[in-house]
Scaffold this motif. Structure first.
Motif, PDB file in Angstrom:
ATOM      1  N   ASP A   1       0.864  -1.178   0.000  1.00 62.42           N
ATOM      2  CA  ASP A   1       0.000   0.000   0.000  1.00 62.42           C
ATOM      3  C   ASP A   1       0.898   1.225   0.000  1.00 62.42           C
ATOM      4  O   ASP A   1       1.941   1.226   0.660  1.00 62.42           O
ATOM      5  CB  ASP A   1      -0.901  -0.006   1.247  1.00 62.42           C
ATOM      6  CG  ASP A   1      -2.115   0.893   1.086  1.00 62.42           C
ATOM      7  OD1 ASP A   1      -1.926   2.124   0.920  1.00 62.42           O
ATOM      8  OD2 ASP A   1      -3.247   0.387   1.121  1.00 62.42           O
ATOM      9  N   ASP A   2       0.512   2.257  -0.736  1.00 63.71           N
ATOM     10  CA  ASP A   2       1.323   3.469  -0.764  1.00 63.71           C
ATOM     11  C   ASP A   2       1.120   4.315   0.487  1.00 63.71           C
ATOM     12  O   ASP A   2       1.889   5.233   0.733  1.00 63.71           O
ATOM     13  CB  ASP A   2       1.067   4.285  -2.036  1.00 63.71           C
ATOM     14  CG  ASP A   2      -0.389   4.666  -2.213  1.00 63.71           C
ATOM     15  OD1 ASP A   2      -1.275   3.812  -1.985  1.00 63.71           O
ATOM     16  OD2 ASP A   2      -0.657   5.807  -2.610  1.00 63.71           O
ATOM     17  N   SER A   3       0.132   3.987   1.313  1.00 63.89           N
ATOM     18  CA  SER A   3      -0.110   4.715   2.559  1.00 63.89           C
ATOM     19  C   SER A   3       0.625   4.030   3.713  1.00 63.89           C
ATOM     20  O   SER A   3       0.321   2.887   4.065  1.00 63.89           O
ATOM     21  CB  SER A   3      -1.603   4.766   2.870  1.00 63.89           C
ATOM     22  OG  SER A   3      -1.810   5.204   4.201  1.00 63.89           O
ATOM     23  N   ARG A   4       1.543   4.747   4.308  1.00 58.45           N
ATOM     24  CA  ARG A   4       2.285   4.215   5.454  1.00 58.45           C
ATOM     25  C   ARG A   4       1.332   3.922   6.615  1.00 58.45           C
ATOM     26  O   ARG A   4       1.523   2.947   7.351  1.00 58.45           O
ATOM     27  CB  ARG A   4       3.348   5.232   5.868  1.00 58.45           C
ATOM     28  CG  ARG A   4       4.371   4.653   6.813  1.00 58.45           C
ATOM     29  CD  ARG A   4       5.500   5.620   7.030  1.00 58.45           C
ATOM     30  NE  ARG A   4       6.268   5.731   5.794  1.00 58.45           N
ATOM     31  CZ  ARG A   4       7.235   6.599   5.585  1.00 58.45           C
ATOM     32  NH1 ARG A   4       7.569   7.440   6.524  1.00 58.45           N
ATOM     33  NH2 ARG A   4       7.887   6.627   4.452  1.00 58.45           N
TER      34      ARG A   4
ATOM     35  N   MET B   1      -2.098   2.721  -6.602  1.00 59.65           N
ATOM     36  CA  MET B   1      -0.767   3.088  -6.098  1.00 59.65           C
ATOM     37  C   MET B   1       0.053   3.651  -7.248  1.00 59.65           C
ATOM     38  O   MET B   1      -0.179   3.306  -8.399  1.00 59.65           O
ATOM     39  CB  MET B   1      -0.040   1.848  -5.547  1.00 59.65           C
ATOM     40  CG  MET B   1      -0.687   1.199  -4.361  1.00 59.65           C
ATOM     41  SD  MET B   1       0.223  -0.277  -3.824  1.00 59.65           S
ATOM     42  CE  MET B   1      -0.170  -1.416  -5.148  1.00 59.65           C
ATOM     43  N   PRO B   2       1.030   4.505  -6.921  1.00 62.98           N
ATOM     44  CA  PRO B   2       1.943   4.990  -7.967  1.00 62.98           C
ATOM     45  C   PRO B   2       2.909   3.881  -8.384  1.00 62.98           C
ATOM     46  O   PRO B   2       2.977   2.836  -7.739  1.00 62.98           O
ATOM     47  CB  PRO B   2       2.684   6.126  -7.269  1.00 62.98           C
ATOM     48  CG  PRO B   2       2.642   5.763  -5.817  1.00 62.98           C
ATOM     49  CD  PRO B   2       1.328   5.051  -5.612  1.00 62.98           C
TER      50      PRO B   2
ATOM     51  N   GLY C   1       5.701  -0.334  -0.768  1.00 63.77           N
ATOM     52  CA  GLY C   1       4.949   0.889  -1.036  1.00 63.77           C
ATOM     53  C   GLY C   1       4.288   0.933  -2.402  1.00 63.77           C
ATOM     54  O   GLY C   1       3.493   1.828  -2.682  1.00 63.77           O
ATOM     55  N   ASP C   2       4.601  -0.041  -3.271  1.00 65.63           N
ATOM     56  CA  ASP C   2       3.977  -0.112  -4.592  1.00 65.63           C
ATOM     57  C   ASP C   2       4.186  -1.509  -5.164  1.00 65.63           C
ATOM     58  O   ASP C   2       4.934  -2.321  -4.606  1.00 65.63           O
ATOM     59  CB  ASP C   2       4.531   0.961  -5.534  1.00 65.63           C
ATOM     60  CG  ASP C   2       6.021   0.811  -5.775  1.00 65.63           C
ATOM     61  OD1 ASP C   2       6.442  -0.217  -6.355  1.00 65.63           O
ATOM     62  OD2 ASP C   2       6.780   1.725  -5.397  1.00 65.63           O
TER      63      ASP C   2
ATOM     64  N   ASP D   1      -3.267  -3.001  -2.205  1.00 64.99           N
ATOM     65  CA  ASP D   1      -4.136  -1.882  -2.564  1.00 64.99           C
ATOM     66  C   ASP D   1      -4.252  -1.831  -4.086  1.00 64.99           C
ATOM     67  O   ASP D   1      -3.385  -2.307  -4.811  1.00 64.99           O
ATOM     68  CB  ASP D   1      -3.514  -0.583  -2.046  1.00 64.99           C
ATOM     69  CG  ASP D   1      -4.412   0.628  -2.246  1.00 64.99           C
ATOM     70  OD1 ASP D   1      -5.639   0.462  -2.379  1.00 64.99           O
ATOM     71  OD2 ASP D   1      -3.881   1.749  -2.260  1.00 64.99           O
TER      72      ASP D   1
ATOM     73  N   ARG E   1      -0.486   0.653   5.985  1.00 62.23           N
ATOM     74  CA  ARG E   1       0.448  -0.457   6.215  1.00 62.23           C
ATOM     75  C   ARG E   1       0.638  -0.709   7.705  1.00 62.23           C
ATOM     76  O   ARG E   1       0.674  -1.855   8.155  1.00 62.23           O
ATOM     77  CB  ARG E   1       1.801  -0.193   5.531  1.00 62.23           C
ATOM     78  CG  ARG E   1       1.736  -0.223   4.016  1.00 62.23           C
ATOM     79  CD  ARG E   1       3.099  -0.320   3.352  1.00 62.23           C
ATOM     80  NE  ARG E   1       4.104   0.586   3.867  1.00 62.23           N
ATOM     81  CZ  ARG E   1       4.416   1.765   3.324  1.00 62.23           C
ATOM     82  NH1 ARG E   1       3.793   2.194   2.228  1.00 62.23           N
ATOM     83  NH2 ARG E   1       5.373   2.511   3.846  1.00 62.23           N
TER      84      ARG E   1
ATOM     85  N   ASP F   1       0.244  -0.269 -10.075  1.00 63.53           N
ATOM     86  CA  ASP F   1      -0.980  -0.455  -9.302  1.00 63.53           C
ATOM     87  C   ASP F   1      -1.185  -1.922  -8.912  1.00 63.53           C
ATOM     88  O   ASP F   1      -0.463  -2.821  -9.356  1.00 63.53           O
ATOM     89  CB  ASP F   1      -2.194   0.097 -10.046  1.00 63.53           C
ATOM     90  CG  ASP F   1      -2.528  -0.662 -11.326  1.00 63.53           C
ATOM     91  OD1 ASP F   1      -2.097  -1.821 -11.497  1.00 63.53           O
ATOM     92  OD2 ASP F   1      -3.252  -0.094 -12.158  1.00 63.53           O
TER      93      ASP F   1
ATOM     94  N   GLU G   1       7.951  -2.624  -6.174  1.00 61.26           N
ATOM     95  CA  GLU G   1       8.728  -3.006  -5.000  1.00 61.26           C
ATOM     96  C   GLU G   1       8.274  -4.395  -4.509  1.00 61.26           C
ATOM     97  O   GLU G   1       9.101  -5.237  -4.139  1.00 61.26           O
ATOM     98  CB  GLU G   1       8.528  -1.955  -3.906  1.00 61.26           C
ATOM     99  CG  GLU G   1       9.329  -2.175  -2.649  1.00 61.26           C
ATOM    100  CD  GLU G   1       9.038  -1.107  -1.589  1.00 61.26           C
ATOM    101  OE1 GLU G   1       9.302  -1.411  -0.415  1.00 61.26           O
ATOM    102  OE2 GLU G   1       8.563  -0.011  -1.920  1.00 61.26           O
TER     103      GLU G   1
END
Length: 121
Positions: free
Chosen positions: A8-11, A55-56, A32-33, A52, A14, A59, A36
């Protein structure tokens, strides 16, 4: 111990998911994406993945398609955790190989029941 990868790009998401999943008895890694996460999976395939959609970089849908096409990528249980709530989007994720779909926001009871639904709890 079983391993869960949270993507998820949201810390904050996560962190919340980590706390819940660790409470279910899993070791947790984070990405984070999708790019990764794919690199992580190439080195160490987790037992379950929470991903998620939006995500940048890469996705969740692209990640899922590439994961399922990779060696060993058919093994992990994949749960989409997203705000996408259109029935067509849910069907798209399940058709692409997701095992379950979790709507944000979620809590421990919801995530625990979804893990049980796919045979993980």
């Amino acid at each position: 111990m079983r391993l869960c990868l949270i993507i998820d790009d949201s810390r904050i998401i996560r962190k919340v998911a980590r706390r819940i999943v660790e409470g279910l008895g899993y070791d947790v890694e984070e990405a984070g994406d999708g790019a990764e996460a794919l690199s992580f999976c190439a080195a160490t395939m987790p037992d379950v993945i929470l991903v998620d959609w939006n995500m940048p970089v890469m996705d969740g849908m692209t990640f899922l398609q590439r994961l399922r096409a990779s060696e060993g990528g058919d093994q992990p249980k994949v749960l989409f955790c997203t705000i996408e709530n259109e029935p067509s989007r849910i069907a798209e994720a399940l058709d692409a190989g997701a095992d379950e779909y979790v709507m944000k926001p979620f809590d421990g009871d919801i995530l625990g029941s979804k893990f049980a639904d796919v045979g993980l709890a």
